[in-house]
Design a protein around this motif. Structure first.
Motif, PDB file in Angstrom:
ATOM      1  N   UNK A 210       0.829  -1.204   0.000  1.00  0.00           N
ATOM      2  CA  UNK A 210       0.000   0.000   0.000  1.00  0.00           C
ATOM      3  C   UNK A 210       0.866   1.258   0.000  1.00  0.00           C
ATOM      4  N   UNK A 211       0.314   2.342  -0.523  1.00  0.00           N
ATOM      5  CA  UNK A 211       1.000   3.626  -0.467  1.00  0.00           C
ATOM      6  C   UNK A 211       1.206   4.042   0.994  1.00  0.00           C
ATOM      7  N   UNK A 212       2.104   4.998   1.261  1.00  0.00           N
ATOM      8  CA  UNK A 212       2.318   5.461   2.640  1.00  0.00           C
ATOM      9  C   UNK A 212       1.004   5.847   3.315  1.00  0.00           C
ATOM     10  N   UNK A 214       0.065   8.262   5.124  1.00  0.00           N
ATOM     11  CA  UNK A 214      -0.369   9.653   4.946  1.00  0.00           C
ATOM     12  C   UNK A 214      -1.139   9.827   3.642  1.00  0.00           C
ATOM     13  N   UNK A 215      -0.633   9.209   2.572  1.00  0.00           N
ATOM     14  CA  UNK A 215      -1.316   9.294   1.281  1.00  0.00           C
ATOM     15  C   UNK A 215      -2.670   8.590   1.333  1.00  0.00           C
ATOM     16  N   UNK A 216      -2.716   7.429   1.984  1.00  0.00           N
ATOM     17  CA  UNK A 216      -3.970   6.674   2.079  1.00  0.00           C
ATOM     18  C   UNK A 216      -5.020   7.463   2.855  1.00  0.00           C
ATOM     19  N   UNK A 217      -4.612   8.070   3.972  1.00  0.00           N
ATOM     20  CA  UNK A 217      -5.555   8.859   4.769  1.00  0.00           C
ATOM     21  C   UNK A 217      -6.059  10.070   3.981  1.00  0.00           C
ATOM     22  N   UNK A 218      -5.179  10.674   3.190  1.00  0.00           N
ATOM     23  CA  UNK A 218      -5.584  11.815   2.377  1.00  0.00           C
ATOM     24  C   UNK A 218      -6.613  11.391   1.324  1.00  0.00           C
ATOM     25  N   UNK A 219      -6.407  10.227   0.734  1.00  0.00           N
ATOM     26  CA  UNK A 219      -7.360   9.711  -0.256  1.00  0.00           C
ATOM     27  C   UNK A 219      -8.723   9.474   0.396  1.00  0.00           C
ATOM     28  N   UNK A 235     -10.971   0.323  -0.902  1.00  0.00           N
ATOM     29  CA  UNK A 235      -9.849   1.169  -1.329  1.00  0.00           C
ATOM     30  C   UNK A 235      -8.588   0.322  -1.449  1.00  0.00           C
ATOM     31  N   UNK A 236      -7.945   0.388  -2.593  1.00  0.00           N
ATOM     32  CA  UNK A 236      -6.692  -0.339  -2.838  1.00  0.00           C
ATOM     33  C   UNK A 236      -5.689   0.619  -3.475  1.00  0.00           C
ATOM     34  N   UNK A 237      -4.452   0.546  -3.017  1.00  0.00           N
ATOM     35  CA  UNK A 237      -3.400   1.398  -3.582  1.00  0.00           C
ATOM     36  C   UNK A 237      -2.124   0.588  -3.759  1.00  0.00           C
ATOM     37  N   UNK A 238      -1.297   1.023  -4.677  1.00  0.00           N
ATOM     38  CA  UNK A 238       0.021   0.425  -4.881  1.00  0.00           C
ATOM     39  C   UNK A 238       0.833   1.384  -5.731  1.00  0.00           C
ATOM     40  N   UNK A 239       2.121   1.085  -5.895  1.00  0.00           N
ATOM     41  CA  UNK A 239       2.977   1.904  -6.744  1.00  0.00           C
ATOM     42  C   UNK A 239       3.834   1.016  -7.626  1.00  0.00           C
ATOM     43  N   UNK A 240       3.983   1.427  -8.880  1.00  0.00           N
ATOM     44  CA  UNK A 240       4.839   0.732  -9.839  1.00  0.00           C
ATOM     45  C   UNK A 240       5.658   1.780 -10.570  1.00  0.00           C
TER      46      UNK A 240
END
Length: 295
Positions: A210-212, A214-219, A235-240
């Protein structure tokens, strides 16, 4: 940041890195052959690994920046994380070899010849490395590239490494020959710690961490900030590579039109793009609000 700007900055960082490290390798090889210092050999080994990793980065970044194709619909960004794992493997192997060489010098100290040559080369390496770190820090701030960040991570530590080598050579110049071996062993541990840190971050990206937070809470806050949004879920997040992938479901009134639902989702998407840095790939599904539900 636009793809062309990202490409420009990360490739510039790679080219400058190769130029500076090549110059340091020539200087350190001359200093090691002149002095026979184990700590200078450790510094030279580190620079040889640096340029191997940076060369790999140079070609991997070109591949990672290729646009999505039929076989790679999400792009090629994870190639940067693979480059990070490759760096970790290179650095770990050299750390083990250097540890045993340094240990041998601790047990059997050898007089260092022409220590002043090594000292001046170390001063040059400190200045060159500091310049490189400043450039990489600027590029990471603009792009967030994990490949450049991995490079910058161990170059920052190289400042201390080169300073330690200079101190060891200075000690040898005054007759404290065993310090050279201790510094070489310390460099080995430093390289191994850096390798573990690089491997951990690269693995997080490859495993779709998952993204950091802080970023998740902002989303989350932005998703429910819109007055016509009742909630969200899944809610799902990732980075590539440089791209952050975000997907979730918005809960909307059942009696609004498709056009209205689409506009609400677009508004939320735009708010997230304004709030978060970097390149974003956002997928929002519109669901019917069924009353109070958990996120």
């Amino acid at each position: 940041m636009k793809q062309d700007d990202y490409r420009h900055w990360v490739q510039l960082a790679s080219k400058v890195t190769l130029l500076i490290v090549t110059t340091m390798i020539v200087a350190k090889a001359w200093a090691w052959l002149s002095t026979g210092s184990a700590s200078m050999l450790g510094s030279l080994t580190d620079s040889l690994l640096d340029i191997s990793a940076s060369l790999m980065n140079f070609f991997v970044i070109k591949y990672a920046l290729m646009p999505p194709d039929e076989d790679h619909r999400f792009g090629h960004g994870k190639a940067e994380s693979l480059a990070g794992l490759g760096q970790a493997a290179f650095v770990s192997g050299s750390a083990i070899l250097l540890f045993f060489h340094g240990l041998e010098r601790v047990l059997n100290p050898v007089e260092t010849k022409m220590a002043l040559v090594g000292i001046w080369v170390s001063i040059f390496a400190i200045v060159a490395t500091f310049t490189l770190v400043l450039i990489q820090r600027y590029v990471v701030a603009r792009t967030g590239s994990i490949a450049v960040k991995a490079d910058a991570m161990h170059y920052k530590g190289d400042l201390l490494l080169n300073f330690g080598v200079m101190m060891a050579l200075l000690a040898s110049h005054f007759g404290w020959f065993n310090i050279d071996g201790y510094v070489a062993v310390s460099v080995a541990f430093y390289l191994l710690i850096n390798a573990i840190a690089i491997a951990r971050e690269s693995t997080h990206h490859l495993m779709d961490k998952e993204l950091p937070s802080d970023d998740v809470e902002r989303i989350k806050l932005l998703a429910i900030e819109h007055p016509k949004v009742h909630g969200f879920h899944e809610l799902r997040t990732r980075q590539s590579g440089q791209t952050k992938f975000i997907q979730f479901h918005l809960e909307l009134d059942r009696d609004i039109s498709l056009i209205q639902a689409h506009q609400i989702a677009s508004d939320v998407e735009q708010a997230i793009k304004v709030a978060l840095s970097g390149q974003l790939d956002i997928l929002i599904h519109q669901d019917i609000y069924e009353g109070d539900t958990d996120e």
